[in-house]
Structures are given as structure tokens and as C-alpha cells.
Design a protein around this motif. Structure first.
Motif, PDB file in Angstrom:
ATOM      1  N   ARG A   1       0.835  -1.210   0.000  1.00 53.47           N
ATOM      2  CA  ARG A   1       0.000   0.000   0.000  1.00 53.47           C
ATOM      3  C   ARG A   1       0.869   1.258   0.000  1.00 53.47           C
ATOM      4  N   GLN A   2       1.911   1.271   0.832  1.00 53.03           N
ATOM      5  CA  GLN A   2       2.815   2.423   0.870  1.00 53.03           C
ATOM      6  C   GLN A   2       3.522   2.619  -0.471  1.00 53.03           C
ATOM      7  N   ALA A   3       3.967   1.522  -1.061  1.00 55.67           N
ATOM      8  CA  ALA A   3       4.667   1.614  -2.338  1.00 55.67           C
ATOM      9  C   ALA A   3       3.736   2.101  -3.442  1.00 55.67           C
TER      10      ALA A   3
ATOM     11  N   LEU B   1       1.436  15.796  -3.556  1.00 58.61           N
ATOM     12  CA  LEU B   1       1.956  16.051  -2.210  1.00 58.61           C
ATOM     13  C   LEU B   1       1.206  15.231  -1.167  1.00 58.61           C
ATOM     14  N   GLU B   2      -0.125  15.149  -1.301  1.00 59.73           N
ATOM     15  CA  GLU B   2      -0.919  14.392  -0.337  1.00 59.73           C
ATOM     16  C   GLU B   2      -0.506  12.924  -0.326  1.00 59.73           C
ATOM     17  N   LEU B   3      -0.388  12.329  -1.518  1.00 57.25           N
ATOM     18  CA  LEU B   3      -0.036  10.922  -1.581  1.00 57.25           C
ATOM     19  C   LEU B   3       1.407  10.679  -1.158  1.00 57.25           C
ATOM     20  N   ALA B   4       2.315  11.586  -1.521  1.00 60.56           N
ATOM     21  CA  ALA B   4       3.710  11.432  -1.103  1.00 60.56           C
ATOM     22  C   ALA B   4       3.824  11.505   0.411  1.00 60.56           C
ATOM     23  N   GLY B   5       3.061  12.408   1.022  1.00 64.99           N
ATOM     24  CA  GLY B   5       3.064  12.496   2.472  1.00 64.99           C
ATOM     25  C   GLY B   5       2.533  11.224   3.114  1.00 64.99           C
ATOM     26  N   ALA B   6       1.433  10.684   2.551  1.00 67.64           N
ATOM     27  CA  ALA B   6       0.856   9.461   3.095  1.00 67.64           C
ATOM     28  C   ALA B   6       1.822   8.290   2.945  1.00 67.64           C
ATOM     29  N   ALA B   7       2.625   8.323   1.883  1.00 66.97           N
ATOM     30  CA  ALA B   7       3.595   7.253   1.643  1.00 66.97           C
ATOM     31  C   ALA B   7       4.915   7.484   2.364  1.00 66.97           C
ATOM     32  N   GLU B   8       5.071   8.624   3.016  1.00 65.91           N
ATOM     33  CA  GLU B   8       6.342   9.028   3.625  1.00 65.91           C
ATOM     34  C   GLU B   8       7.462   9.011   2.587  1.00 65.91           C
ATOM     35  N   ASP B   9       7.119   9.499   1.403  1.00 69.06           N
ATOM     36  CA  ASP B   9       8.042   9.521   0.262  1.00 69.06           C
ATOM     37  C   ASP B   9       8.629  10.928   0.150  1.00 69.06           C
ATOM     38  N   HIS B  10       9.767  11.138   0.796  1.00 68.06           N
ATOM     39  CA  HIS B  10      10.378  12.472   0.806  1.00 68.06           C
ATOM     40  C   HIS B  10      10.844  12.897  -0.576  1.00 68.06           C
ATOM     41  N   LEU B  11      11.322  11.952  -1.374  1.00 69.97           N
ATOM     42  CA  LEU B  11      11.851  12.307  -2.687  1.00 69.97           C
ATOM     43  C   LEU B  11      10.767  12.929  -3.574  1.00 69.97           C
ATOM     44  N   THR B  12       9.622  12.256  -3.691  1.00 73.07           N
ATOM     45  CA  THR B  12       8.558  12.798  -4.535  1.00 73.07           C
ATOM     46  C   THR B  12       7.960  14.059  -3.916  1.00 73.07           C
TER      47      THR B  12
END
Length: 348
Positions: A101-103, A136-147
Motif C-alpha cells: 500500500r505504501q509503495a 503532495l498528499e499521496l507522497a506524504g501518506a507514503a512518507e516519500d520524501h523524494l517525490t
């Protein structure tokens, strides 16, 4: 559930473009089975996804990005929007183990960022903002700092190109602050944008500090590896050119843009058209009409293969700048050639 931009596609176009996009995916060895699973998820026959689906979204995003680089956002964005609405939205609703789910959130955020970037290329700035915010919302939910950082930087690029220097600086600084552990290539990527925005706001000291930081970071990155498709010396020289131009050094801007052009990988056709046209404008600004015409002619070599609002803007500007010089045979020849290539709406 996040709305992934259904307003961007009508149903009939979604079906047609969805089929076209899947034909692109068929060029990936071994992927027809994965596409079959994607269609099964859409139809509700599969309610659980795994890393195969994540890998598919990543691969499709890479291929759409390649199409954008070569042919412009006007061709590629509808394909990305179709894939997002018809496939990725279903993946985000499906059950999945937490790592999957995170990926998937991360992969979807990267696709949203790319789609926003292509909307900017078309001049659809409001739509681009909506895609960027969702990214930004999805990157935050994924803890994806790069995106997350990349998207903030993309918003800064949009703002600086529209002349909103203060907002661009705020966004560029936010991108840098959100990535404290950035590697050298990412640091160059972020500092180059900070330099451009600082120069546009008149902060000469800050602009030069950031460009030196970008140059030092690029030196460290190049000494390690030079991965294709990321921020590279051509991109850095583009930012150096922008900084010099904003600070009034037009000749220096021309020199740096020429170096950027020499270093650019050949697949980046859309950037080549835009940046060569910008270079020609600056060559003309310092009185080098013949050189400007030669550079514009190079841009026109690629222009018919690119569907890009930003490239169109540069061609429209070219026509306006050439009109006072039509008594010059070289300028006249270029003008006449361009009239045979460009849409009549750009001639003015």
C-alpha cells in the motif's frame, strides 16, 4: 479517497487513450499478464494487489515520462490521466499488505507529479496545481520524501516561470527543508532552483551562494555516478544561465545556455526546442542577429515533432522578435521557413 482528476478525461477518450497506453506497456517484456491483472482490478474481479501492480505503475510512469521528453506534454498527458483514472485509482482502492500500500501510494504520487508537470507544459496551470497538490498528499501518506520534495520544486519552477518570484522562493526553500538528508545530485537539483528564484527576486548574494552550492554538489555527484535521466550538468548550466540573465549578465547567460545545449542528452527533444529558442532570444538581445537566426533554425528542426504549449510560446515570441528584421535576408528566410512549419495562430 482522493479524486485522481476524473474531470480531466471524458469517458470516450478514456477508453481510446487507455488502449493506446496499454500498447506502450506491451513493449515491456513479460508485462501482458500484469496488464491482464490491471484490467481485472478495474472490473472488480481482483480486490487485492501486490508488488507486480506497483512495478507496473512505476514502469508506465517512466515510459510516459520518456514520451513527454521526446514529444511534449500535449501527447503524453492524456495518456497519463487515462491510466490514472482507469487503473491507478482502482489500485489505491484495492486491499494490499501495508508495504505494498505504501509503495503504491508512492508510485501514484510520482505519476501525479509527472501529470502536473505535463499540464504546466500545456499552459494548464490550474489543472497542474491540482495534480501537484494531490501528489503532495499521496507522497506524504507514503512518507516519500523524494517525490514530496520534487513536487514542491516543480511548483517552484511553475511559479518562477510565471514571474511569481517570492512564491517560487518559498516553495524552493520548502523543498530543500523537506529533504535534509539529500544526496549530492538531489542537493544540486534543489539548490539550482533556489538560485534561479533568488535571482528573480533580486537577491544577488543568495543566488550566487546557491549556484555555488549546486556546482559543488554536482561535482560530488558526477564523481560518484552519472545516472541518465536525472539532474545533470546540462540542467545545472541551464540554471546558471537563468541566474546570470536575471542578474543582468545577458552575455554570460548566452554562454551558459550554449554549454547546457552542448551537454544535453539527445532524447530531451522538447527541452532542446525550448532552450534553443530561449538562447536565440538572448543572442538577439545582445545584437547577434545572425547567430540568433542559426539557433532558432536548430530549434525549428525539432519543433514539428513536439506538441508543447511552452514550445509554442517560444515560437510565437520568435515571430514577434523577427518582424523588425525582415529586411535582413537570413531573418527573412527563417521567418518564411517558420511560417511553413508553425500553426497560423502562432504567426500573429
Amino acid at each position: 479517497m482522493i479524486d485522481l482528476g476524473r474531470q480531466d478525461m471524458d469517458p470516450s477518450r478514456r477508453r481510446v487513450l487507455g488502449a493506446g497506453l496499454f500498447s506502450v506497456a506491451l513493449t515491456i517484456p513479460g508485462w501482458p499478464d500484469v496488464i491482464g491483472r490491471a484490467e481485472a482490478v478495474q472490473a472488480g474481479r481482483i480486490s487485492r494487489i501486490g508488488m507486480n501492480e506497483v512495478d507496473m505503475v512505476i514502469a508506465m510512469t517512466e515510459r510516459v515520462s520518456d514520451l513527454d521528453d521526446q514529444f511534449g506534454g500535449r501527447h503524453a498527458r492524456p495518456m497519463a490521466a487515462s491510466f490514472m483514472v482507469n487503473t491507478v485509482a482502482a489500485y489505491l482502492r484495492a486491499d494490499a499488505p501495508e508495504p505494498v500500500r505504501q509503495a503504491m501510494l508512492s508510485a501514484a504520487s510520482d505519476l501525479l507529479y509527472l501529470t502536473g508537470y505535463m499540464a504546466v507544459d500545456e499552459g494548464l496551470h490550474g489543472l497542474a496545481q491540482r495534480y501537484y497538490v494531490k501528489a503532495l498528499e499521496l507522497a506524504g501518506a507514503a512518507e516519500d520524501h523524494l517525490t514530496y520534495c520534487t513536487t514542491l520544486r516543480g511548483m517552484s519552477v511553475q511559479a518562477v516561470d510565471l514571474g511569481h518570484g517570492a512564491k517560487a522562493m518559498q516553495l524552493a526553500d520548502a523543498a530543500a527543508a523537506a529533504s535534509p538528508q539529500a544526496g549530492p545530485r538531489m542537493r544540486a537539483f534543489l539548490a539550482g532552483q533556489q538560485a534561479h528564484t533568488a535571482a528573480q527576486t533580486g537577491d544577488r548574494v543568495g543566488a550566487m551562494r546557491y549556484i555555488r552550492e549546486a556546482e559543488a554538489a554536482m561535482d560530488r555527484a558526477e564523481s560518484r555516478s552519472a545516472p541518465f535521466g536525472s539532474y545533470d550538468p546540462s540542467s545545472l548550466n541551464y540554471h546558471i544561465s537563468q541566474v546570470r540573465y536575471e542578474l543582468g549578465d545577458v552575455s554570460g547567460a548566452v554562454e551558459a545556455m550554449q554549454q547546457s545545449d552542448r551537454l544535453r542528452f539527445g532524447v530531451y527533444r522538447r527541452a532542446r526546442v525550448r532552450h534553443r529558442a530561449t538562447l536565440a532570444e538572448r543572442q538577439l538581445e545582445i545584437g547577434h542577429l545572425e547567430a540568433a537566426c542559426a539557433t532558432w533554425s536548430q530549434a525549428l528542426d525539432d519543433y514539428p515533432m513536439v506538441q508543447s504549449g511552452r514550445a509554442d510560446d517560444r515560437v510565437r515570441i520568435m515571430f514577434g522578435l523577427l518582424r523588425p528584421h525582415l529586411k535582413n535576408p537570413t531573418a527573412r528566410d527563417l521567418y518564411d521557413r517558420a511560417r511553413g512549419i508553425a500553426p497560423p495562430s502562432l504567426v500573429g
